[in-house]
Design an enzyme around this catalytic site. Structure first.
Site, PDB file in Angstrom:
ATOM      1  N   CYS A 365       0.833  -1.193   0.000  1.00 21.72           N
ATOM      2  CA  CYS A 365       0.000   0.000   0.000  1.00 21.72           C
ATOM      3  C   CYS A 365       0.873   1.251   0.000  1.00 21.72           C
ATOM      4  O   CYS A 365       1.310   1.714   1.063  1.00 21.72           O
ATOM      5  CB  CYS A 365      -0.937   0.001   1.214  1.00 21.72           C
ATOM      6  SG  CYS A 365      -1.969   1.482   1.306  1.00 21.72           S
ATOM      7  N   CYS A 368      -0.587   4.187   1.992  1.00 22.41           N
ATOM      8  CA  CYS A 368      -0.431   4.128   3.453  1.00 22.41           C
ATOM      9  C   CYS A 368       1.020   4.382   3.863  1.00 22.41           C
ATOM     10  O   CYS A 368       1.288   5.161   4.767  1.00 22.41           O
ATOM     11  CB  CYS A 368      -0.802   2.746   3.988  1.00 22.41           C
ATOM     12  SG  CYS A 368      -2.386   2.139   3.458  1.00 22.41           S
ATOM     13  N   ASP A 369       1.941   3.686   3.223  1.00 25.01           N
ATOM     14  CA  ASP A 369       3.305   3.622   3.753  1.00 25.01           C
ATOM     15  C   ASP A 369       4.308   4.515   3.036  1.00 25.01           C
ATOM     16  O   ASP A 369       5.446   4.651   3.489  1.00 25.01           O
ATOM     17  CB  ASP A 369       3.791   2.164   3.696  1.00 25.01           C
ATOM     18  CG  ASP A 369       2.857   1.240   4.474  1.00 25.01           C
ATOM     19  OD1 ASP A 369       2.241   1.736   5.433  1.00 25.01           O
ATOM     20  OD2 ASP A 369       2.733   0.069   4.115  1.00 25.01           O
TER      21      ASP A 369
END
Ligand code: NAP
Length: 543
Positions: A365, A368-369
């Site tokens: 992701c 997200c990261d």
């Protein structure tokens, strides 16, 4: 005469004012004051400190329920409340142990708003199942939830922790840790993926959990994946159960209810499916460019106007029949039709090091990261539209990204590959990852050129993987629904599967796998279901 853009601006301003008014009213109705305290080192006037001041002041101006005090770290209150990092924001510390390390911006703003409201209400509004689990906790739990401003899964998980601290202030404390503000702490916990949750320094959750699964993980001090409640399951009787809360399932829920059917949408993970993880969507009609999570929020709030959504609930079993029984981790549904809109889950590379270093530099992701890898070197594996969209997103975040693809041409849409060139993102062609290297976290990759056979070792801090999806067909398989050669659900042009009353829509059917096609399939399936329930084709066949 007013121009369209002037009218748009006025509409936006009016809805903003409306939102602020509602927020003010919500705060004014809260029974408790919400005192906020910020502790800072003398002379530590960094961006997080300043942002906290601005955000808290904005809330304070909205409601007299909110008060704000700022102290230096050497103040005795810092000792009383064990504050040891600067800046730390405490929320109602006389009643709760909830603290913020960093500043609540972006997605974190949602966590902050909900925290203030729950603290002001003085209750968690958790369901009876979750409360039953939290009641069993009999020794202290110190929770750390690592979050980032761009992570769409973080609010759900952080708010789980906050609500637990509000329910059990005697034993549960929470630190919301912004990984960009606290890189050393994130490093210390090897939290290279968010949300990541620790309790008493033990990892209890990677990603967002349902409230019951979170509570169970907190009780047991180890990550749980499923929550099976005691025997007091409720019964829901309706016309249609939609399994999956992605674009197909949400569209089906809207169409079913609008045609007069009583429907429910059940989703075990995050609503929105893969879209929630897509950094930017540029081909959904009506939106030139929209964040995947924003689009999901719009769809979910639209769907909620019509259909009941059961989020964080897993379907365990489907028993075809009349009615069809759908057993979930929380209750039982008796229904006349089931729509499988279960989507697809990301594919793994299946190389050594991948699962061991997942969340420790291996990520699926980029939304997200990505921020964790700013200024660092990573590879993005894959040659489809997802890999290219996510490589572009990483590059825009200041991450030094190289695309690694196993062939000599990309599968991604041309408009995206052109952007890749324009952003000078290097590509390693005909290259496969053989192994992901590192002890505690990713340190490199072993690559092989599948034409020349040449092996190289590349030092990287992260490995992002976007190599497509496998359809989620476990439930379909369990009840004997036929799959096609590629493993997707076999269906007719009306989205009927081989079992009467059971239908499919979206990525689980294969095909184009676009948001717009998924919503179209969901809508079409719901219309077929309406027609079939009015005039069941299986009865016509029997006669
Ligand atoms: P995809 O189109 O199936 O592409 C998967 C990529 O991963 C391919 O390049 C494939 O290589 C590679 N791959 C598969 N298995 C691999 C392995 N074991 N090792 C190394 N590489 C491997 O998947 P996607 O990119 O996730 O897209 C899924 C669907 O969503 C597509 O229909 C796509 O059009 C859509 N999508 C659209 C957008 C957009 O419209 N902006 C954005 C994202 C996704 P080969 O090429 O050699 O097969």
């Amino acid at each position: 005469m007013e121009t369209t853009s002037e009218m748009d601006a006025q509409t936006a301003e009016a809805s903003q004012e409306n939102f602020m008014r509602q927020l003010r009213e919500t705060f004014d109705k809260l029974p408790n004051d919400i005192p906020l305290y910020m502790f800072v080192d003398r002379g530590d006037d960094n961006v997080y400190t300043q942002t906290n001041r601005q955000i808290v002041r904005a809330f304070r101006e909205m409601s007299s329920r909110i008060t704000f005090r700022e102290y230096y770290m050497d103040n005795e209150l810092a000792g009383k409340w064990n504050v040891d990092r600067s800046p730390t924001l405490l929320i109602a510390p006389e009643r709760y142990n909830i603290r913020w390390l960093g500043a609540p911006v972006g997605e974190e703003g949602r966590i902050f708003l909900e925290t203030l409201i729950f603290a002001g209400m003085g209750k968690s509004n958790l369901n009876q199942q979750t409360l039953g689990v939290l009641d069993k906790i009999d020794t202290p739990r110190n929770i750390k939830v690592f979050v980032s401003a761009t992570c769409p899964y973080c609010p759900q998980q952080a708010v789980n922790a906050v609500r637990a601290a509000i329910e059990r202030p005697d034993l549960v404390s929470v630190e919301i840790v912004d990984i960009q503000a606290e890189p050393e702490l994130a490093n210390q916990y090897s939290a290279f993926s968010v949300p990541q949750t620790f309790a008493n320094d033990v990892l209890i959750g990677q990603g967002a959990q349902s409230e019951e699964v979170f509570a169970l993980s907190l009780l047991k001090l180890e990550p749980q994946t499923i929550f099976i409640p005691d025997s007091d399951a409720e019964l829901v009787e309706n016309d249609l159960v939609v399994i999956g809360g992605g674009p197909a399932g949400l569209a089906a829920g809207i169409y079913a209810e609008r045609s007069g059917l009583k429907a429910a949408v059940i989703e075990r993970d995050a609503l929105g499916g893969q879209v929630a993880l897509t950094p930017i969507v540029e081909n959904y009609p009506g939106f030139t460019s929209v964040g995947g999570k924003t689009l999901v929020d719009i769809m979910v709030s639209h769907a909620l106007q019509y259909v009941q959504i059961f989020a964080g609930e897993e379907v365990l079993e489907i028993e075809p029949g009349n009615p069809i029984t759908v057993k979930t981790s929380r209750r039982e549904f008796k229904t006349r039709a089931v729509l499988l809109a279960t989507g697809a889950k990301h594919r793994n590379l299946g190389v050594p090091g991948e699962s061991r270093l997942s969340g420790k530099g291996v990520s699926y992701c980029a939304t997200c990261d990505g921020p964790l890898f700013k200024g660092k070197k990573v590879i993005m594996v894959g040659g489809g539209s997802s890999a290219v969209t996510e490589a572009l997103h990483l590059s825009h975040q200041g991450v030094n990204v190289t695309l690694v693809h196993r062939r000599d041409s990309l599968r991604a849409q041309e408009v995206l590959t052109k952007q890749l060139e324009a952003n000078h993102i290097p590509i390693l062609w005909n290259t496969e990852v053989q192994e992901i290297l590192g002890r505690e976290r990713v340190q490199g990759v072993e690559l092989a050129n599948n034409r020349s056979g040449e092996q190289t070792r590349l030092e990287v801090d992260g490995v992002f993987i976007a190599i497509g999806y496998e359809p989620s067909v476990d439930l379909a398989r369990k009840i004997g629904i036929e799959l096609n050669e590629e493993g997707f659900i076999k269906h007719d042009e009306k989205h009927r599967t081989g079992i009467p009353g059971i239908y499919s829509a979206g990525d689980v059917e294969g095909g184009y796998k676009q948001i717009v096609t998924a919503t179209g399939q969901g809508a079409a399936a719901a219309m077929t279901i309406f027609e079939d329930l009015m005039n069941p084709y299986w009865l016509a066949k029997a006669n």
